[in-house]
Write an enzyme that holds these catalytic residues in place. Structure first.
Site, mmCIF file in Angstrom:
data_model
loop_
_atom_site.group_PDB
_atom_site.id
_atom_site.type_symbol
_atom_site.label_atom_id
_atom_site.label_comp_id
_atom_site.label_asym_id
_atom_site.label_seq_id
_atom_site.Cartn_x
_atom_site.Cartn_y
_atom_site.Cartn_z
ATOM 1 N N THR A 1 73.633 -1.666 7.766
ATOM 2 C CA THR A 1 74.240 -0.760 8.994
ATOM 3 C C THR A 1 73.918 -1.481 10.368
ATOM 4 O OG1 THR A 1 71.797 -0.045 9.166
ATOM 5 C CG2 THR A 1 73.299 1.392 7.813
ATOM 6 N N HIS B 1 65.247 -4.921 9.112
ATOM 7 C CA HIS B 1 64.252 -5.055 10.214
ATOM 8 C C HIS B 1 62.897 -4.937 9.509
ATOM 9 C CE1 HIS B 1 64.096 -0.785 9.287
ATOM 10 N NE2 HIS B 1 65.353 -0.658 9.570
ATOM 11 N N HIS C 1 62.330 -2.837 6.115
ATOM 12 C CA HIS C 1 63.071 -3.232 4.617
ATOM 13 C C HIS C 1 62.351 -4.186 4.162
ATOM 14 C CE1 HIS C 1 66.901 -2.398 7.342
ATOM 15 N NE2 HIS C 1 67.304 -1.871 6.247
ATOM 16 N N LYS D 1 67.926 11.723 6.902
ATOM 17 C CA LYS D 1 68.285 11.567 8.107
ATOM 18 C C LYS D 1 68.669 13.020 8.986
ATOM 19 C CE LYS D 1 68.249 7.001 7.958
ATOM 20 N NZ LYS D 1 67.761 7.113 6.396
ATOM 21 N N ARG E 1 75.011 9.475 10.059
ATOM 22 C CA ARG E 1 75.155 8.134 10.988
ATOM 23 C C ARG E 1 76.796 8.021 11.417
ATOM 24 N NH1 ARG E 1 71.410 4.273 9.207
ATOM 25 N NH2 ARG E 1 70.105 5.025 7.197
ATOM 26 N N GLN F 1 75.773 5.850 -5.217
ATOM 27 C CA GLN F 1 74.582 4.881 -5.623
ATOM 28 C C GLN F 1 74.173 4.927 -7.004
ATOM 29 O OE1 GLN F 1 71.312 4.510 -2.707
ATOM 30 N NE2 GLN F 1 69.793 4.304 -4.286
ATOM 31 N N ASP G 1 62.027 7.670 0.264
ATOM 32 C CA ASP G 1 63.494 8.408 0.545
ATOM 33 C C ASP G 1 64.487 7.998 -0.470
ATOM 34 O OD1 ASP G 1 63.730 5.868 1.363
ATOM 35 O OD2 ASP G 1 64.935 6.467 3.162
ATOM 36 N N LYS H 1 54.740 6.117 12.776
ATOM 37 C CA LYS H 1 55.561 5.310 12.267
ATOM 38 C C LYS H 1 55.423 3.681 12.368
ATOM 39 C CE LYS H 1 60.208 5.209 10.869
ATOM 40 N NZ LYS H 1 61.930 5.837 11.111
ATOM 41 N N LYS I 1 58.000 0.114 14.456
ATOM 42 C CA LYS I 1 58.658 0.494 15.922
ATOM 43 C C LYS I 1 57.716 0.227 17.041
ATOM 44 C CE LYS I 1 62.507 3.056 14.800
ATOM 45 N NZ LYS I 1 63.837 3.140 15.304
ATOM 46 N N THR I 2 58.265 -0.135 17.998
ATOM 47 C CA THR I 2 57.834 -0.708 19.379
ATOM 48 C C THR I 2 58.540 -0.025 20.280
ATOM 49 O OG1 THR I 2 58.782 -2.589 19.849
ATOM 50 C CG2 THR I 2 56.946 -2.915 18.395
#
Length: 419
Positions: A41, A46, A49, A83, A87, A173, A194, A230, A233-234
């Site tokens: 995506t 990141h 993953h 989600k 997307r 999938q 998920d 979470k 993330k920053t």
């Protein structure tokens, strides 16, 4: 010797297993192929993953073969799992570009040359050959509507809306699992929590279409911090593996800044350190937390893994320069990176007197304050203390003839550019 499942549980990696007894037996008595996938995506993975991919690498260390799937096909659809909104669809060209970028990043994690060498696949290679008629007739007829609607990932989207495109994602999938089982004898799929619905859909489709009953699934828990926030993330967004998105210095600093409450958990999840070393670092957290040995070790291990020794050396060099205030050994790009969150001020290039510049750049509130700051030794120009009231800024004080780093006190940095 610790078994693989015991090691995974010790590290907090196991959340759900379709059949724990069967999986453990399979892993201890056979050398199997296991797969994990990610959709391209973006043009970089990141750190979110990393947990499933590092888990897959642990399987490889125990002698099993990892099959890494990059979803060049499914990435054009988008996984609806948990989600809130649909997307944005990427073009085929964007997806293909992202696939190539991610392939390069995975080379730092997996061994592609051992006897149980990792295999990298792209599901576009087989999904693109399935016609609409074949999709509906050969696959769709084996997937009951009630079965799909029972999936949590689908249910959570029914109220807000889900397109037919995303609704069919779980079938795609499932096709992947079946294809990899036939072509690479993949017996186990792993993924984040998920992905449970997608994994079990694959098992069900394989059972119905091929009578396959020798495959299993395992999921990994959602990683959260001790404060409930979470992970990964920053304020500026994701922590990426691509050094052009997140530099080695920023990457290292992210891990270095983890709290005492989280660091041991992350050592287990994100490093390959053995239990004895992790226990010793845990003891250091409890008895000498001010030394931050565990955080430094965490940052070193994961930065070396993703960016190599060269990337780690760069991160440590920038860190040391920022701590000491000595920027002369750094390149201008590294200085900007280290001080990206520092305030920036633009001044007239004709302003050369240090006293005047400090006021114009809002570093000191007045000329009187500027003189006091200089005389008291509170002003640093590019890391060097400057106590000369008559000092003037010259081109020699400007990195790339573009900017100068000023520091007032111990930590108050300002980047000054010239117009």
């Amino acid at each position: 010797m610790t078994t693989l499942i015991e090691d995974l549980k010790y590290r907090g990696i196991v959340y759900q297993m379709t059949d724990e007894e069967e999986i453990e037996k399979m892993l201890e008595t056979e050398k199997i192929s296991i797969y994990c996938g990610a959709d391209p995506t973006a043009d970089s993975l990141h750190i979110g993953h990393l947990v499933p991919f590092l888990a897959l690498r642990r399987f490889q260390k125990y002698g099993h073969r990892p099959v890494i799937l990059i979803g060049g096909g499914t990435g054009m659809i988008g996984d609806p799992s948990f989600k809130a909104d649909e997307r944005k669809l990427l073009s085929e060209e964007e997806v293909d570009k992202n696939v190539l970028a991610i392939k390069d990043q995975l080379a730092s994690i997996f061994d592609f040359e051992d006897e149980n060498s990792a295999v990298l696949v792209n599901n576009k290679d087989w999904l693109k050959n399935i016609s609409l008629i074949s999709f509906l007739r050969d696959y769709g007829k084996h997937v009951g509507l009630n079965y799909m609607l029972s999936k949590d990932a689908i249910q959570t989207r029914l109220e807000t809306g889900i397109s037919y495109t995303e609704f069919t994602y779980t079938i795609l999938q499932a096709i992947d699992f079946g294809h990899l089982n036939k072509e690479f004898d993949v017996r186990l799929q792993i993924g984040g929590s998920d992905q449970w619905g997608n994994i079990t859909s694959g098992l069900e489709l394989m059972r119905r279409m091929y009578g396959t009953t020798n495959s299993e699934g395992l999921t990994i828990p959602l990683i959260t911090k001790a404060d409930g926030k979470k992970f990964g993330k920053t304020e500026s967004g994701n922590i990426w593996l691509d050094r052009n998105r997140t530099s080695p210095y920023e990457f290292y600093q992210f891990w270095l800044n983890q709290s005492d409450d989280d660091v041991v958990k992350f050592l287990k999840l994100f490093t390959f350190l053995d239990r004895d070393e992790i226990d010793n670092l845990q003891q250091s957290v409890e008895e000498e937390p001010h030394l931050r040995k565990a955080q430094r070790k965490l940052g070193e291990e994961i930065t070396r893994l993703i960016h190599g020794q060269e990337g780690l050396d760069e991160a440590l060099k920038v860190t040391d320069a920022l701590f000491s205030g000595d920027f002369k050994a750094l390149e201008s790009s590294q200085i900007k990176d280290a001080l990206k969150d520092a305030p920036s001020q633009e001044v007239d290039k004709e302003t050369t007197k240090l006293v005047d510049l400090l006021v114009e750049a809002n570093i000191s509130s007045s000329k009187r304050q500027a003189r006091e700051d200089i005389q008291n030794g509170a002003i640093y120009v590019n890391g060097e203390r400057q106590q000369d009231l008559d000092y003037e800024i010259t081109d020699a004080d400007k990195f790339d003839q573009e900017f100068t780093v000023f520091r007032r006190g111990k930590k108050k940095y300002t980047i000054v550019t010239y117009k």
